[in-house]
Design a protein around this motif. Structure first.
Motif, PDB file in Angstrom:
ATOM      1  N   ASP A   1       0.823  -1.212   0.000  1.00  0.00           N
ATOM      2  CA  ASP A   1       0.000   0.000   0.000  1.00  0.00           C
ATOM      3  C   ASP A   1       0.858   1.262   0.000  1.00  0.00           C
ATOM      4  OD1 ASP A   1      -2.399  -1.350  -0.086  1.00  0.00           O
ATOM      5  OD2 ASP A   1      -2.652  -1.379   2.098  1.00  0.00           O
ATOM      6  N   SER A   2       1.894   1.273   0.828  1.00  0.00           N
ATOM      7  CA  SER A   2       2.788   2.433   0.860  1.00  0.00           C
ATOM      8  C   SER A   2       3.516   2.577  -0.473  1.00  0.00           C
ATOM      9  CB  SER A   2       3.807   2.308   1.994  1.00  0.00           C
ATOM     10  OG  SER A   2       3.178   2.390   3.250  1.00  0.00           O
ATOM     11  N   PHE A   3       3.962   1.448  -1.017  1.00  0.00           N
ATOM     12  CA  PHE A   3       4.703   1.491  -2.275  1.00  0.00           C
ATOM     13  C   PHE A   3       3.812   1.976  -3.410  1.00  0.00           C
ATOM     14  CE2 PHE A   3       7.000  -0.835  -5.813  1.00  0.00           C
ATOM     15  CZ  PHE A   3       8.112  -0.008  -5.785  1.00  0.00           C
ATOM     16  N   ARG A   4       2.589   1.446  -3.499  1.00  0.00           N
ATOM     17  CA  ARG A   4       1.638   1.881  -4.536  1.00  0.00           C
ATOM     18  C   ARG A   4       1.380   3.387  -4.432  1.00  0.00           C
ATOM     19  NH1 ARG A   4      -2.843  -1.811  -6.333  1.00  0.00           N
ATOM     20  NH2 ARG A   4      -4.115   0.052  -6.058  1.00  0.00           N
ATOM     21  N   THR A   5       1.070   3.811  -3.219  1.00  0.00           N
ATOM     22  CA  THR A   5       0.705   5.218  -3.032  1.00  0.00           C
ATOM     23  C   THR A   5       1.888   6.126  -3.318  1.00  0.00           C
ATOM     24  OG1 THR A   5      -0.871   4.509  -1.331  1.00  0.00           O
ATOM     25  CG2 THR A   5      -0.362   6.857  -1.431  1.00  0.00           C
ATOM     26  N   TYR A   6       3.074   5.709  -2.926  1.00  0.00           N
ATOM     27  CA  TYR A   6       4.257   6.535  -3.189  1.00  0.00           C
ATOM     28  C   TYR A   6       4.529   6.648  -4.685  1.00  0.00           C
ATOM     29  CZ  TYR A   6       8.985   8.331  -3.262  1.00  0.00           C
ATOM     30  OH  TYR A   6      10.095   9.096  -3.534  1.00  0.00           O
ATOM     31  N   LEU A   7       4.375   5.544  -5.422  1.00  0.00           N
ATOM     32  CA  LEU A   7       4.586   5.610  -6.870  1.00  0.00           C
ATOM     33  C   LEU A   7       3.662   6.641  -7.514  1.00  0.00           C
ATOM     34  CD1 LEU A   7       4.969   1.841  -7.894  1.00  0.00           C
ATOM     35  CD2 LEU A   7       6.760   3.591  -7.832  1.00  0.00           C
ATOM     36  N   MET A   8       2.443   6.713  -7.024  1.00  0.00           N
ATOM     37  CA  MET A   8       1.477   7.659  -7.593  1.00  0.00           C
ATOM     38  C   MET A   8       1.699   9.085  -7.095  1.00  0.00           C
ATOM     39  SD  MET A   8      -0.275   5.829  -9.665  1.00  0.00           S
ATOM     40  CE  MET A   8       1.278   4.941  -9.931  1.00  0.00           C
ATOM     41  N   PHE A   9       2.479   9.223  -6.024  1.00  0.00           N
ATOM     42  CA  PHE A   9       2.741  10.540  -5.438  1.00  0.00           C
ATOM     43  C   PHE A   9       3.969  11.210  -6.065  1.00  0.00           C
ATOM     44  CE2 PHE A   9       3.798  13.094  -1.419  1.00  0.00           C
ATOM     45  CZ  PHE A   9       2.797  14.028  -1.658  1.00  0.00           C
ATOM     46  N   LEU A  10       4.703  10.457  -6.899  1.00  0.00           N
ATOM     47  CA  LEU A  10       5.967  10.969  -7.446  1.00  0.00           C
ATOM     48  C   LEU A  10       5.783  12.188  -8.334  1.00  0.00           C
ATOM     49  CD1 LEU A  10       7.724   7.618  -8.448  1.00  0.00           C
ATOM     50  CD2 LEU A  10       8.243   9.069  -6.479  1.00  0.00           C
ATOM     51  N   GLY A  11       4.672  12.240  -9.030  1.00  0.00           N
ATOM     52  CA  GLY A  11       4.432  13.329  -9.971  1.00  0.00           C
ATOM     53  C   GLY A  11       3.201  13.021 -10.779  1.00  0.00           C
ATOM     54  N   PRO A  12       2.841  13.881 -11.725  1.00  0.00           N
ATOM     55  CA  PRO A  12       1.674  13.615 -12.574  1.00  0.00           C
ATOM     56  C   PRO A  12       1.821  12.264 -13.272  1.00  0.00           C
ATOM     57  CG  PRO A  12       2.455  15.870 -12.886  1.00  0.00           C
ATOM     58  CD  PRO A  12       3.481  15.172 -12.054  1.00  0.00           C
ATOM     59  N   PHE A  13       0.789  11.449 -13.227  1.00  0.00           N
ATOM     60  CA  PHE A  13       0.863  10.082 -13.756  1.00  0.00           C
ATOM     61  C   PHE A  13       1.226  10.076 -15.241  1.00  0.00           C
ATOM     62  CE2 PHE A  13      -1.328   6.223 -15.466  1.00  0.00           C
ATOM     63  CZ  PHE A  13      -0.532   5.281 -14.827  1.00  0.00           C
ATOM     64  N   GLU A  14       0.749  11.048 -15.984  1.00  0.00           N
ATOM     65  CA  GLU A  14       1.023  11.076 -17.417  1.00  0.00           C
ATOM     66  C   GLU A  14       2.407  11.639 -17.740  1.00  0.00           C
ATOM     67  OE1 GLU A  14      -2.603  11.793 -20.071  1.00  0.00           O
ATOM     68  OE2 GLU A  14      -3.250  12.673 -18.167  1.00  0.00           O
ATOM     69  N   GLU A  15       3.120  12.070 -16.708  1.00  0.00           N
ATOM     70  CA  GLU A  15       4.480  12.576 -16.906  1.00  0.00           C
ATOM     71  C   GLU A  15       5.523  11.704 -16.224  1.00  0.00           C
ATOM     72  OE1 GLU A  15       4.770  16.689 -15.823  1.00  0.00           O
ATOM     73  OE2 GLU A  15       2.833  17.184 -16.729  1.00  0.00           O
ATOM     74  N   GLY A  16       5.178  11.106 -15.091  1.00  0.00           N
ATOM     75  CA  GLY A  16       6.148  10.312 -14.336  1.00  0.00           C
ATOM     76  C   GLY A  16       6.764  11.122 -13.222  1.00  0.00           C
ATOM     77  N   GLY A  17       7.872  10.618 -12.670  1.00  0.00           N
ATOM     78  CA  GLY A  17       8.495  11.322 -11.559  1.00  0.00           C
ATOM     79  C   GLY A  17       9.816  10.698 -11.161  1.00  0.00           C
ATOM     80  N   ASP A  18      10.392  11.246 -10.099  1.00  0.00           N
ATOM     81  CA  ASP A  18      11.706  10.842  -9.622  1.00  0.00           C
ATOM     82  C   ASP A  18      11.557  10.053  -8.324  1.00  0.00           C
ATOM     83  OD1 ASP A  18      14.360  10.576  -9.016  1.00  0.00           O
ATOM     84  OD2 ASP A  18      14.815  12.717  -8.955  1.00  0.00           O
ATOM     85  N   PHE A  19      11.915   8.761  -8.392  1.00  0.00           N
ATOM     86  CA  PHE A  19      11.808   7.897  -7.218  1.00  0.00           C
ATOM     87  C   PHE A  19      12.991   8.168  -6.292  1.00  0.00           C
ATOM     88  CE2 PHE A  19      12.100   4.209  -4.595  1.00  0.00           C
ATOM     89  CZ  PHE A  19      10.826   3.647  -4.527  1.00  0.00           C
ATOM     90  N   ARG A  20      12.687   8.654  -5.093  1.00  0.00           N
ATOM     91  CA  ARG A  20      13.727   8.912  -4.089  1.00  0.00           C
ATOM     92  C   ARG A  20      13.371   8.136  -2.826  1.00  0.00           C
ATOM     93  NH1 ARG A  20      17.188  13.048  -5.465  1.00  0.00           N
ATOM     94  NH2 ARG A  20      16.604  14.124  -7.410  1.00  0.00           N
ATOM     95  N   ASP A  21      14.336   7.384  -2.328  1.00  0.00           N
ATOM     96  CA  ASP A  21      14.074   6.509  -1.177  1.00  0.00           C
ATOM     97  C   ASP A  21      13.514   7.269   0.018  1.00  0.00           C
ATOM     98  OD1 ASP A  21      16.808   4.080  -1.521  1.00  0.00           O
ATOM     99  OD2 ASP A  21      15.043   4.493  -2.736  1.00  0.00           O
ATOM    100  N   SER A  22      13.958   8.502   0.176  1.00  0.00           N
ATOM    101  CA  SER A  22      13.545   9.275   1.354  1.00  0.00           C
ATOM    102  C   SER A  22      12.068   9.638   1.318  1.00  0.00           C
ATOM    103  CB  SER A  22      14.382  10.555   1.456  1.00  0.00           C
ATOM    104  OG  SER A  22      14.231  11.338   0.270  1.00  0.00           O
ATOM    105  N   GLY A  23      11.437   9.572   0.139  1.00  0.00           N
ATOM    106  CA  GLY A  23      10.065  10.047   0.020  1.00  0.00           C
ATOM    107  C   GLY A  23       9.001   9.088   0.506  1.00  0.00           C
ATOM    108  N   ILE A  24       9.295   7.805   0.536  1.00  0.00           N
ATOM    109  CA  ILE A  24       8.257   6.827   0.856  1.00  0.00           C
ATOM    110  C   ILE A  24       7.840   6.878   2.325  1.00  0.00           C
ATOM    111  CG2 ILE A  24       9.814   4.894   1.377  1.00  0.00           C
ATOM    112  CD1 ILE A  24       7.830   3.100  -0.209  1.00  0.00           C
TER     113      ILE A  24
END
Length: 826
Positions: A626-649
């Motif tokens: 659940d945390s991993f799913r939600t964090y992936l979607m929190f990275l940035g706009p879904f249609e643009e993507g984002g930067d995965f940073r360990d500290s953010g989860i």
């Protein structure tokens, strides 16, 4: 990877394991395809099951689709969310060769690992309707699709120039060649002529292009398809070739030389018929069949040598190479506009697969032609003059490609280019030298592959009957389990080494015959898979008519932009063909398509060599799905993507921990706080708008903001304040919300709860947030009634200890800016 914080009463591993088991036992994700009301088909692009397992890019895409599907279920739809495996193809075969395992053993183990990982991700997938393209029960119908196109005259075989990778030992599409090298292995690609099966997708170019205007797709995807289909308006012109027996190479040949009526013609397509007066030579592709007829004896050896060199180049390099090479054939053709004889050359920058395989070269107004003419000292004539230019203005080292008026064009001088295109085409038509046509860049789809790992093409060759389709009753043509599946450099499939398999009786006459040994392109497997999902289990049809009518076309398709052209285009084509055969009542397969973005890690593209690939298993082990799913979607706009940073989860995990604590500690006593409820209704509105727009990151941010309001001062929440938040979070974090929903006393799945509604009247607050400045500095904020007076605001400021300590004595002035600011001048 940062270690997770200590959970406050929430153990993701236990909760998620428990709910995965319950979902399976209760059939929570099974779709009632026959009786379900208000159907919603949510499709995600099925993955290639690599040996490395599920990567984070897969999970990013699948989670985004899953959230959208879960939201639709909460809206009251019966949602069908299937998933399967695109397991045939060269990737699987090459990996099997690399590790020394047979793909028939490798792929099942890969799929089992993928399934384990996908289950852990908490997707709402109806696994009873899954497909595996390598299963004979599936590719039986892939072969059936081929036969439908064959029956319609849309499948044919011909010799064609193809890109050949000597290392992978297979044909490559142009898109699989990068800088002249194979994208998979980096080997220099060469050109070969092979007998190939093709589908006549080019016949569907007008419809494929026109229908794009009716589709609710990402505009970038639609534009990519428009560019690939490549519609262009122009003219098809004919240049009569001087008889090669005539002394065409002599300068003494008159432009009025009478050409024999039975001599050859060079046909060209051009989007610039207005420039024909500037055509000073013709260029044929090295593969053009006319070359053998028109080349003069004195030029034959040079032409043959050039054609041999060109045949070793891949098609992409030929299109993109800056170096201009060519050879004069010794032949001449008459320019139909001027009557002048112009030389006919061959050059590798002209491709047989584009247009007619020949061009009229206008070096004055085409950069490529200018470079060629300069290299070989051919005439360059200006026929278009821009502003400030005349018929005699020099070119100054480059072609003129701008707008202007016609010059050196006889009776058409002074005419604007746009008008001249139409008028000169009509003039050439009157001379029977050309006609106006619409051309398309899209070429027929080569579906043959000279490899092992794919569905055999269902064709049999008989000396008496010719090409015979395998009867549908004899499908599938099963791919045999052969030990020597490694391809060789012959350009012939490994299946051709097994006579015991390919020698069969002819279905028509019973005499000895031979199976086709090529297998079909994996893009054919994926061009129709969405039709099969709802009808999995039906052995008698590819897709059940009633079920298909109810569930298709696909309501929403979410996938990667790397498939914006080929996969989506091929799927549209196959659907149109089946529609034309009255087998489908729709001709566009995907009502809505959205392309997701890409994620990087710590600012860099992920790759094994960099050691920065995100392994989903590690993060789910540490933080929970659940945390991993939600964090992936929190990275940035879904249609643009984002930067995965360990500290953010960790921030996402804290949000779920606080949600857990809020439900666990909530009370039904008393009444909910009006301001908290106003914030709740605003959040319901915001999240309900953001999810359909795929703005998942802002939806999560809104729920986090509400959590701050809900838990301000670590207050205990009222049940009415927190209960609606649970189904809002459910699409993102399905496991914990199932647990919390049960904790709140519900006996059905949270996914069967209704999406909470907001009260518009609750969105208007009676209070405002007033900024207080003392002595020119901001000292705090007050929540006060909208109607507060200046005296009341000043009294409230003095009464607030954190602000009042800065107000000593009588102020010089107090200024209230209604709704915004209280300024105390001391």
């Amino acid at each position: 990877m940062t270690a997770p914080i200590e959970p406050i009463g929430y153990d993701p591993s236990a909760v998620e394991s428990r709910w995965r088991q319950r979902w399976a036992e209760r059939g929570t994700h099974r779709t009632d395809l026959a009786r379900g009301k208000d159907p919603f088909y949510a499709l995600m692009m099925f993955p290639y099951p690599s040996a490395e397992g599920l990567h984070v890019g897969n999970l990013f895409a699948f989670t985004g689709c899953d959230i959208y599907a879960r939201f639709q279920r909460l809206q009251g739809h019966t949602v069908f969310e299937p998933l399967g495996y695109d397991a045939f193809g060269i990737h699987s075969e090459n990996f099997a060769l690399k590790v020394g395992k047979h793909p028939m053993q490798l792929i099942p183990s890969n799929i089992a690992n993928f399934r384990r990982q996908l289950d852990r991700a908490g997707l709402m997938v109806d696994w009873a309707q899954s497909v595996d393209t390598t299963d004979p029960a599936y590719y039986k119908w892939t072969q059936w699709v081929f036969l439908q196109l064959y029956k319609q005259g849309l499948a044919y075989k011909k010799a064609a120039a193809v890109n050949w990778c000597p290392s992978c030992k297979t044909v490559l599409a142009n898109e699989q060649v990068e800088g002249g090298h194979c994208e998979r292995c980096g080997t220099l690609v060469e050109q070969r002529f092979l007998e190939q099966w093709f589908f006549k997708i080019s016949e569907y170019s007008p419809r494929l292009l026109k229908n794009l205007e009716t589709l609710d797709w990402s505009e970038t995807t639609k534009q990519a398809q428009r560019n690939w289909i490549g519609r262009s308006e122009g003219a098809r012109l004919r240049f009569r070739v001087l008889d090669p027996l005539t002394d065409a190479g002599s300068a003494a040949v008159s432009v009025t030389t009478e050409l024999k009526m039975d001599t050859a013609e060079v046909e060209v397509f051009t989007t610039r018929p207005d420039t024909i007066f500037g055509a000073t030579y013709l260029v044929l592709a090295p593969e053009h069949p006319l070359i053998d007829t028109i080349t003069t004896p004195t030029q034959q050896s040079a032409v043959d040598a050039y054609r041999a060199r060109a045949s070793k180049q891949d098609l992409v390099t030929r299109k993109t190479s800056k170096e201009k090479t060519g050879e004069f054939t010794g032949a001449y053709a008459a320019n139909p506009a001027t009557g002048e004889l112009i030389p006919i050359w061959i050059a590798d920058y002209v491709l047989m697969e584009y247009g007619t395989g020949a061009i009229m070269a206008v070096p004055g107004h085409d950069e490529r032609d200018f470079e060629f003419a300069t290299a070989f000292d051919l005439p360059i004539v200006r026929v278009v003059a821009g502003e400030g230019q005349t018929a005699r203005t020099p070119f100054d080292g480059a072609a003129y490609v701008g707008d202007g008026v016609m010059v050196n064009s006889e009776e058409f001088d002074g005419m604007p280019v746009a008008e001249a295109k139409k008028v000169i085409t009509e003039w050439l038509e009157s001379k029977r030298a050309g006609k106006s046509v619409t051309n398309y860049r899209l070429h027929d789809w080569c579906i043959s592959r000279q490899r092992y790992w794919g569905p055999p093409i269902p064709i049999i060759y008989c000396d008496s009957c010719g090409t015979v389709p395998v009867p549908e009753s004899q499908l599938p043509v099963v791919l045999p389990n052969i030990p020597d599946f490694k391809p060789d450099d012959s350009g012939i499939s490994p299946l051709a080494r097994h006579e015991e398999w390919y020698r069969v009786p002819c279905p028509s006459c019973g005499k000895k015959a031979r199976r086709e040994t090529d297998v079909s392109d994996t893009f054919l497997d994926s061009a129709w898979y969405f039709l099969r999902y709802p009808s999995v289990g039906r052995d008698d049809v590819a897709f059940d008519a009633a079920t298909t009518k109810k569930w298709l076309p696909v309501t929403t398709y979410i996938g990667g932009n790397e498939h914006a052209v080929l996969h989506l285009l091929y799927s549209r084509f196959i659907t149109m063909v089946l529609h034309d055969m009255k087998l489908l009542d729709f001709e566009e397969p995907f009502t809505k398509f959205r392309a997701h973005g890409l994620i990087i890690r710590e600012g860099a593209k992920m790759s094994k060599s960099k050691g920065n690939v995100v392994n989903p298993d590690e993060y789910i082990d540490a933080w929970g799905a659940d945390s991993f799913r939600t964090y992936l979607m929190f990275l940035g706009p879904f249609e643009e993507g984002g930067d995965f940073r360990d500290s953010g989860i960790s921030g996402v995990k804290r949000f779920l921990d606080r949600l857990w604590a809020s439900v666990r500690d909530c009370t039904s006593e008393g009444t909910p706080d009006p301001e908290v409820m106003r914030k709740l209704h605003a959040t319901i509105k915001k999240v309900g708008e953001d999810i359909p727009a795929l703005s998942y990151n802002t939806a999560i941010a809104a729920m986090m903001e509400y959590m701050n309001t809900l838990r301000k001062g670590e207050r205990a929440a009222h049940r009415a304040e927190v209960e609606p938040l649970v189904p809002m979070v459910a699409p993102f974090a399905p496991h914990i919300t199932e647990e919390l929903w049960e904790m709140l006393g519900h006996t059905t799945s949270v996914m069967d709860a209704a999406w909470p509604t907001f009260d518009a009247s609750m969105l208007v607050s009676d209070t405002i947030e007033l900024v207080v400045q003392v002595g020119g500095k901001t000292r705090g904020k007050l929540v006060v009634p909208k109607t507060i007076t200046q005296d009341e605001a000043f009294a409230a400021a003095k009464a607030e200890p954190s602000i009042g300590k800065f107000i000593t004595g009588e102020p010089k002035k107090v200024i209230l800016v209604p709704g915004r600011l209280l300024n105390v001048v001391v």
